[in-house]
Design a protein around this motif. Structure first.
Motif, PDB file in Angstrom:
ATOM      1  N   LYS A 291      37.908  40.498  36.364  1.00 35.01           N
ATOM      2  CA  LYS A 291      36.762  39.858  37.016  1.00 35.01           C
ATOM      3  C   LYS A 291      37.215  38.620  37.783  1.00 35.01           C
ATOM      4  N   ASP A 292      36.806  38.574  39.035  1.00 35.27           N
ATOM      5  CA  ASP A 292      37.189  37.475  39.924  1.00 35.27           C
ATOM      6  C   ASP A 292      36.730  36.136  39.356  1.00 35.27           C
ATOM      7  N   ASN A 293      37.641  35.177  39.412  1.00 32.73           N
ATOM      8  CA  ASN A 293      37.379  33.804  38.982  1.00 32.73           C
ATOM      9  C   ASN A 293      37.137  33.684  37.480  1.00 32.73           C
ATOM     10  N   LEU A 294      37.427  34.773  36.752  1.00 35.08           N
ATOM     11  CA  LEU A 294      37.390  34.715  35.294  1.00 35.08           C
ATOM     12  C   LEU A 294      38.786  34.959  34.736  1.00 35.08           C
ATOM     13  N   ASN A 295      39.365  36.114  35.061  1.00 33.92           N
ATOM     14  CA  ASN A 295      40.732  36.415  34.612  1.00 33.92           C
ATOM     15  C   ASN A 295      41.618  36.892  35.753  1.00 33.92           C
ATOM     16  N   CYS A 296      41.191  36.649  36.974  1.00 35.46           N
ATOM     17  CA  CYS A 296      42.010  36.938  38.153  1.00 35.46           C
ATOM     18  C   CYS A 296      41.421  36.223  39.355  1.00 35.46           C
ATOM     19  N   ILE A 297      42.160  36.237  40.433  1.00 34.64           N
ATOM     20  CA  ILE A 297      41.658  35.834  41.747  1.00 34.64           C
ATOM     21  C   ILE A 297      41.722  37.083  42.616  1.00 34.64           C
ATOM     22  N   SER A 298      40.589  37.562  43.086  1.00 33.36           N
ATOM     23  CA  SER A 298      40.587  38.822  43.824  1.00 33.36           C
ATOM     24  C   SER A 298      40.427  38.586  45.318  1.00 33.36           C
ATOM     25  N   TYR A 299      40.857  39.569  46.095  1.00 36.00           N
ATOM     26  CA  TYR A 299      40.711  39.538  47.551  1.00 36.00           C
ATOM     27  C   TYR A 299      40.539  40.969  48.035  1.00 36.00           C
ATOM     28  N   ASN A 300      39.975  41.116  49.231  1.00 37.71           N
ATOM     29  CA  ASN A 300      39.783  42.445  49.810  1.00 37.71           C
ATOM     30  C   ASN A 300      40.449  42.610  51.167  1.00 37.71           C
ATOM     31  N   THR A 301      40.674  41.504  51.868  1.00 36.57           N
ATOM     32  CA  THR A 301      41.293  41.559  53.193  1.00 36.57           C
ATOM     33  C   THR A 301      42.438  40.566  53.258  1.00 36.57           C
TER      34      THR A 301
END
Length: 373
Positions: A291-301
């Motif tokens: 989950k973004d900003n909980l246990n990772c930093i996610s991105y799509n582009t």
């Protein structure tokens, strides 16, 4: 029958040798038959299951799952099982080099008969405890569906080096380390809707916040690297295996880029094992999802990734510690083989008529199942 096969007569009882003879006769003309025999003879000569006090598991696995067989065997060893594995030609004629590392164990026996009074795990559809490689399906999370953890690289479970950890002069803010061979990493199917790792690396190389390193010693220079993304191509052997987890332990964020044919890559698990926070596009393919900003930093582009890196370079240490703690909790709950092995041990205590499915990501096999769906 060949002399090698005849040698097995002394290593098996009469019923098992008869079973072996019937089974192996199907493959005697196969080019890999000698390799198959050598694996079986080596195991039966060197190893014996001597303890009657340990719980027993019988593995009937016909699908060549390569290094992920190692992960399954390793987990069952940690769970204190004696392991009896049926000698399927498909597996032992081309046994992967990591599983071979375990064939000397006195608690793993290649067999040609079903072991009685044991937990049976099989990839046969009718098995009560069934291995299912369809990891990317919509899995219902309950007692009957067991998610086998995606693992670190097998060699990290085998490494017994006692080299002292090297304290880096410069702690790393953001790191990507891995193979970036374009030919190898162009094979990821478009169906996953992910940006291949070599494209991400090529994009990031053009920015001032990026620095490429070819030797671990470059991280001990006097230059401040706390505001940099470090890129290390593993083909240059930048980090010795014995120091790899130690390096990750001194890294705040790890850029976890997709694998070759499947999104998941061992370096994601290695980073999370020591609390390095993943920057990731494929968190939704983890089980359970990151989950973004909980246990990772996610991105799509790529443009979103650039903005996130620029933010993370100067992020507050309290925010890093918050994310790091969540990452370690996720690893402990869902990825730690030592903890997961206790689940496998409990399976041996369940009602033999109750059905369970173990979902295991076996890379090529799992990807093929996903692409067919």
């Amino acid at each position: 029958m060949s002399d090698k096969a005849e040698n097995l007569r002394m290593l098996m009882d009469e019923d098992e040798f008869l079973s072996f003879t019937k089974y192996s006769s199907l493959y005697e003309k196969n080019d890999n038959f000698n390799a198959f025999l050598e694996q079986v003879i080596y195991n039966r000569t060197v190893n014996r299951n001597t303890s009657v006090n340990r719980r027993k598991v019988f593995l009937d696995i016909k699908t060549p799952i390569k290094r992920y067989l190692y992960c399954l065997l390793k987990t069952l060893l940690i769970a204190d099982f004696n392991i009896y594995i049926f000698g399927h030609f498909e597996i032992f004629s081309k046994l992967d080099r990591y599983s071979q590392l375990l064939m000397h164990s006195e608690r793993i026996l290649i067999t040609f008969k079903k072991e009685q009074d044991s937990l049976t795990i099989s990839d046969n559809q009718l098995s009560n405890v069934r291995l299912d490689y369809d990891w990317y399906s919509d899995i219902r999370m309950d007692k009957q569906n067991i998610i086998f953890p995606f693992s670190m690289h097998p060699l990290l479970y085998e490494d017994s080096s006692e080299q002292p950890d090297i304290l880096l002069k410069n702690k790393i803010k953001i790191l990507f380390a891995g193979n970036i061979d374009k030919a190898l990493y162009s094979r990821l199917s478009p169906k996953f809707n992910l940006i291949p790792r070599h494209e991400v690396v090529e994009f990031l190389k053009g920015f001032n916040f990026t620095r490429e390193v070819n030797k671990m010693s470059e991280l001990n220079s006097n230059q401040d690297l706390s505001n940099k993304l470090i890129i290390a191509d593993s083909r240059n052997r930048v980090f010795p295996l014995a120091q790899w987890l130690n390096v990750l332990r001194q890294t705040s964020f790890f850029l976890a880029l997709p694998g070759t044919v499947t999104p998941l890559s061992h370096n994601l698990i290695e980073a999370m094992s020591v609390g390095s926070i993943p920057i990731i596009q494929y968190g939704s393919y983890m089980r359970p999802k990151l989950k973004d900003n909980l246990n990772c930093i996610s991105y799509n582009t790529l443009s979103e990734l650039k903005k996130k890196i620029e933010y993370l370079i100067s992020v507050d240490v309290n925010e890093i510690n918050r994310l790091k703690q969540n990452v370690l909790e996720y690893y402990h709950d869902y990825l730690d083989l030592n903890r997961f092995s206790k689940k496998m041990a409990l399976l041996a205590e369940e009602d033999k008529n109750e059905k369970f499915t173990i979902f295991l990501n076996a890379e090529h096999v799992t990807t093929k199942a996903y692409l067919r769906s």
